[in-house]
Motif scaffolding. Structure first.
Motif, PDB file in Angstrom:
ATOM      1  N   LEU A  36       0.825  -1.204   0.000  1.00  0.00           N
ATOM      2  CA  LEU A  36       0.000   0.000   0.000  1.00  0.00           C
ATOM      3  C   LEU A  36       0.863   1.259   0.000  1.00  0.00           C
ATOM      4  CD1 LEU A  36      -2.833  -0.978   2.528  1.00  0.00           C
ATOM      5  CD2 LEU A  36      -2.799  -1.224   0.045  1.00  0.00           C
ATOM      6  N   VAL A  37       1.930   1.251   0.782  1.00  0.00           N
ATOM      7  CA  VAL A  37       2.825   2.402   0.836  1.00  0.00           C
ATOM      8  C   VAL A  37       3.512   2.611  -0.514  1.00  0.00           C
ATOM      9  CG1 VAL A  37       4.977   3.282   1.827  1.00  0.00           C
ATOM     10  CG2 VAL A  37       3.209   2.322   3.320  1.00  0.00           C
ATOM     11  N   GLU A  38       3.998   1.530  -1.118  1.00  0.00           N
ATOM     12  CA  GLU A  38       4.686   1.634  -2.411  1.00  0.00           C
ATOM     13  C   GLU A  38       3.750   2.150  -3.497  1.00  0.00           C
ATOM     14  OE1 GLU A  38       7.002  -1.242  -5.643  1.00  0.00           O
ATOM     15  OE2 GLU A  38       6.496  -2.007  -3.644  1.00  0.00           O
ATOM     16  N   SER A  39       2.531   1.605  -3.534  1.00  0.00           N
ATOM     17  CA  SER A  39       1.560   2.043  -4.528  1.00  0.00           C
ATOM     18  C   SER A  39       1.224   3.518  -4.343  1.00  0.00           C
ATOM     19  CB  SER A  39       0.294   1.195  -4.427  1.00  0.00           C
ATOM     20  OG  SER A  39      -0.716   1.690  -5.286  1.00  0.00           O
ATOM     21  N   HIS A  40       1.058   3.924  -3.079  1.00  0.00           N
ATOM     22  CA  HIS A  40       0.710   5.317  -2.800  1.00  0.00           C
ATOM     23  C   HIS A  40       1.842   6.263  -3.220  1.00  0.00           C
ATOM     24  CE1 HIS A  40      -0.851   8.834  -0.693  1.00  0.00           C
ATOM     25  NE2 HIS A  40       0.368   8.997  -0.221  1.00  0.00           N
ATOM     26  N   ARG A  41       3.064   5.933  -2.862  1.00  0.00           N
ATOM     27  CA  ARG A  41       4.182   6.818  -3.191  1.00  0.00           C
ATOM     28  C   ARG A  41       4.380   6.950  -4.690  1.00  0.00           C
ATOM     29  NH1 ARG A  41       8.570   4.923   1.457  1.00  0.00           N
ATOM     30  NH2 ARG A  41       7.564   6.017   3.201  1.00  0.00           N
ATOM     31  N   GLU A  42       4.227   5.847  -5.404  1.00  0.00           N
ATOM     32  CA  GLU A  42       4.364   5.899  -6.862  1.00  0.00           C
ATOM     33  C   GLU A  42       3.299   6.804  -7.473  1.00  0.00           C
ATOM     34  OE1 GLU A  42       4.067   2.900 -10.744  1.00  0.00           O
ATOM     35  OE2 GLU A  42       4.159   2.073  -8.721  1.00  0.00           O
ATOM     36  N   ALA A  43       2.039   6.630  -7.020  1.00  0.00           N
ATOM     37  CA  ALA A  43       0.953   7.437  -7.566  1.00  0.00           C
ATOM     38  C   ALA A  43       1.073   8.897  -7.140  1.00  0.00           C
ATOM     39  CB  ALA A  43      -0.387   6.867  -7.122  1.00  0.00           C
ATOM     40  N   ALA A  44       1.481   9.144  -5.894  1.00  0.00           N
ATOM     41  CA  ALA A  44       1.625  10.517  -5.419  1.00  0.00           C
ATOM     42  C   ALA A  44       2.738  11.245  -6.170  1.00  0.00           C
ATOM     43  CB  ALA A  44       1.907  10.521  -3.915  1.00  0.00           C
ATOM     44  N   THR A  45       3.809  10.532  -6.502  1.00  0.00           N
ATOM     45  CA  THR A  45       4.890  11.127  -7.297  1.00  0.00           C
ATOM     46  C   THR A  45       4.396  11.471  -8.691  1.00  0.00           C
ATOM     47  OG1 THR A  45       6.563   9.875  -6.067  1.00  0.00           O
ATOM     48  CG2 THR A  45       7.198  10.736  -8.224  1.00  0.00           C
ATOM     49  N   PHE A  46       3.617  10.578  -9.278  1.00  0.00           N
ATOM     50  CA  PHE A  46       3.044  10.829 -10.598  1.00  0.00           C
ATOM     51  C   PHE A  46       2.099  12.029 -10.541  1.00  0.00           C
ATOM     52  CE2 PHE A  46       0.054  10.315 -14.046  1.00  0.00           C
ATOM     53  CZ  PHE A  46       0.821   9.846 -15.106  1.00  0.00           C
ATOM     54  N   ALA A  47       1.298  12.110  -9.467  1.00  0.00           N
ATOM     55  CA  ALA A  47       0.280  13.149  -9.354  1.00  0.00           C
ATOM     56  C   ALA A  47       0.870  14.548  -9.368  1.00  0.00           C
ATOM     57  CB  ALA A  47      -0.541  12.937  -8.083  1.00  0.00           C
ATOM     58  N   VAL A  48       2.106  14.686  -8.869  1.00  0.00           N
ATOM     59  CA  VAL A  48       2.737  16.002  -8.791  1.00  0.00           C
ATOM     60  C   VAL A  48       2.813  16.657 -10.167  1.00  0.00           C
ATOM     61  CG1 VAL A  48       4.917  17.179  -8.300  1.00  0.00           C
ATOM     62  CG2 VAL A  48       4.028  15.492  -6.705  1.00  0.00           C
ATOM     63  N   SER A  49       3.011  15.844 -11.207  1.00  0.00           N
ATOM     64  CA  SER A  49       3.162  16.393 -12.554  1.00  0.00           C
ATOM     65  C   SER A  49       1.990  16.045 -13.472  1.00  0.00           C
ATOM     66  CB  SER A  49       4.470  15.886 -13.176  1.00  0.00           C
ATOM     67  OG  SER A  49       4.488  14.462 -13.207  1.00  0.00           O
ATOM     68  N   ALA A  50       0.889  15.562 -12.909  1.00  0.00           N
ATOM     69  CA  ALA A  50      -0.261  15.200 -13.738  1.00  0.00           C
ATOM     70  C   ALA A  50      -0.863  16.442 -14.391  1.00  0.00           C
ATOM     71  CB  ALA A  50      -1.317  14.497 -12.891  1.00  0.00           C
ATOM     72  N   THR A  51      -1.230  16.316 -15.650  1.00  0.00           N
ATOM     73  CA  THR A  51      -1.900  17.409 -16.361  1.00  0.00           C
ATOM     74  C   THR A  51      -3.374  17.114 -16.603  1.00  0.00           C
ATOM     75  OG1 THR A  51      -1.170  16.439 -18.465  1.00  0.00           O
ATOM     76  CG2 THR A  51       0.193  18.186 -17.524  1.00  0.00           C
ATOM     77  N   TRP A  52      -3.730  15.832 -16.537  1.00  0.00           N
ATOM     78  CA  TRP A  52      -5.132  15.423 -16.700  1.00  0.00           C
ATOM     79  C   TRP A  52      -5.518  14.473 -15.575  1.00  0.00           C
ATOM     80  CZ3 TRP A  52      -9.271  16.544 -19.792  1.00  0.00           C
ATOM     81  CH2 TRP A  52      -9.043  17.360 -20.917  1.00  0.00           C
ATOM     82  N   LEU A  53      -6.740  14.633 -15.113  1.00  0.00           N
ATOM     83  CA  LEU A  53      -7.336  13.736 -14.139  1.00  0.00           C
ATOM     84  C   LEU A  53      -8.623  13.196 -14.746  1.00  0.00           C
ATOM     85  CD1 LEU A  53      -7.398  12.555 -11.278  1.00  0.00           C
ATOM     86  CD2 LEU A  53      -8.519  14.653 -10.515  1.00  0.00           C
TER      87      LEU A  53
END
Length: 330
Positions: A106-123
């Protein structure tokens, strides 16, 4: 000639998606079906970091968690059931007999997604149902009931205002951090029939009205008619899978094509077509791979990839290049 079908007219989205965008997709299994097609065509995509989510409250909570890299999950949301540790905030694909292993996942999945989210342009958010399960112990809405006994929960339907309120708060927080973020809302065409046909339609109605209100409130929020394409355009059981609940592959392909026409510029559509041709070539399994003809074919595909990479260096063709090199090195 008289037609026997009402097709949705084409439209062009106000903000196109290109391969330079970074796209976070959350929501129902339909978001995964479209997300997988985006990934296959070399878009930068992160899909459902908590697994499939259905209701707007759980989706909004995930979005807010992703803005905090240090807040993956509360220990109180992890529980033991039938030999496995699980999370109330995650889909059942996150389960393990060892609690420590699950927490690391859960921690690994969250950190990966949170890192991606920082530069997301579309949701891209796909809402599945307005019906929620609330734990009787504390009244909290759970993302997944994990087939626990019905006595554990109270089930109710969110109102339009509750749905709008939860998602509005999440979108505003994201937009404050990502000023150029665009949001695309869809309502999943997957049918939730456990409570009945009428209840499913009423649940979808809440979501549709909430989407309309969100689009009216926020100029950066847009709507894509995935639900309408299956229910009103295709409108036939042959476009459902064998369970008569999920759209068939043919239906998803049709919606994907509509999606591409609505959200991709002509240049992006052309690039997607070129990528599709390369993927089809890589999927081809020759009977006689050592022939000069097939080596020439592999060389042609390899050269085409190299040319595309010179024009679009951010694309990832490593898998296809490795595939074609196996024929060129023998």
């Amino acid at each position: 000639m008289k037609t026997f079908r009402t097709a949705l007219p084409p439209f062009t989205a106000p903000c196109p998606i290109s391969h330079s965008d970074r796209i976070l997709m959350v929501g129902s299994c339909f978001s995964e079906q479209i997300g997988e097609r985006l990934q296959a065509h070399k878009f930068s995509v992160q899909i459902n970091p908590s697994g499939i989510l259905y209701n707007p409250i759980s989706i909004a909570r995930l979005l807010e968690r992703l803005l905090d890299r240090a807040r993956p999950i509360s220990p109180n949301d992890i529980f033991f059931r039938q030999g496995l540790w699980r999370s109330w905030e995650h889909h059942s694909r996150y389960a393990h007999p060892d609690r420590d292993v699950l927490e690391r996942q859960l921690v690994e999945s969250h950190r990966e997604a949170a890192t991606f989210a920082v530069s997301a342009t579309w949701l891209l958010v796909t809402l599945g149902t307005a019906d929620v399960f609330m734990r009787r112990s504390d009244g909290a809405v759970v993302a997944n009931n994990h087939k626990m006994p019905a006595a554990y929960f109270e089930q109710r339907r969110l109102s339009v205002d509750e749905t709008v309120g939860a998602l509005s708060a999440a979108f505003e927080k994201w937009r404050a951090i990502r000023p150029h973020l665009q949001v695309l809302l869809t309502v999943s065409p997957v049918r939730h029939l456990r409570n009945g046909f009428v209840e499913n339609q009423r649940s979808k109605a809440v979501l549709l009205l909430a989407c309309a209100q969100l689009c009216e409130t926020f100029p950066f929020v847009h709507y894509f008619p995935a639900y309408e394409l299956l229910i009103d355009d295709l409108r036939d059981y042959r476009f459902y899978a064998a369970d008569m609940v999920h759209p068939s592959d043919t239906a998803v392909d049709y919606i994907w094509e509509y999606f591409a026409q609505a959200l991709f510029t002509p240049h992006t559509q052309q690039l997607v077509a070129q990528i599709a041709q390369i993927r089809a070539a890589a999927a081809h399994r020759p009977f006689h791979p050592q022939t000069p003809e097939h080596k020439a074919f592999a060389q042609q595909q390899y050269d085409t990839i190299q040319q595309l990479l010179r024009q679009h260096p951010y694309l990832d063709f490593s898998e296809e290049m490795a595939h074609f090199r196996t024929f060129l090195s023998t």
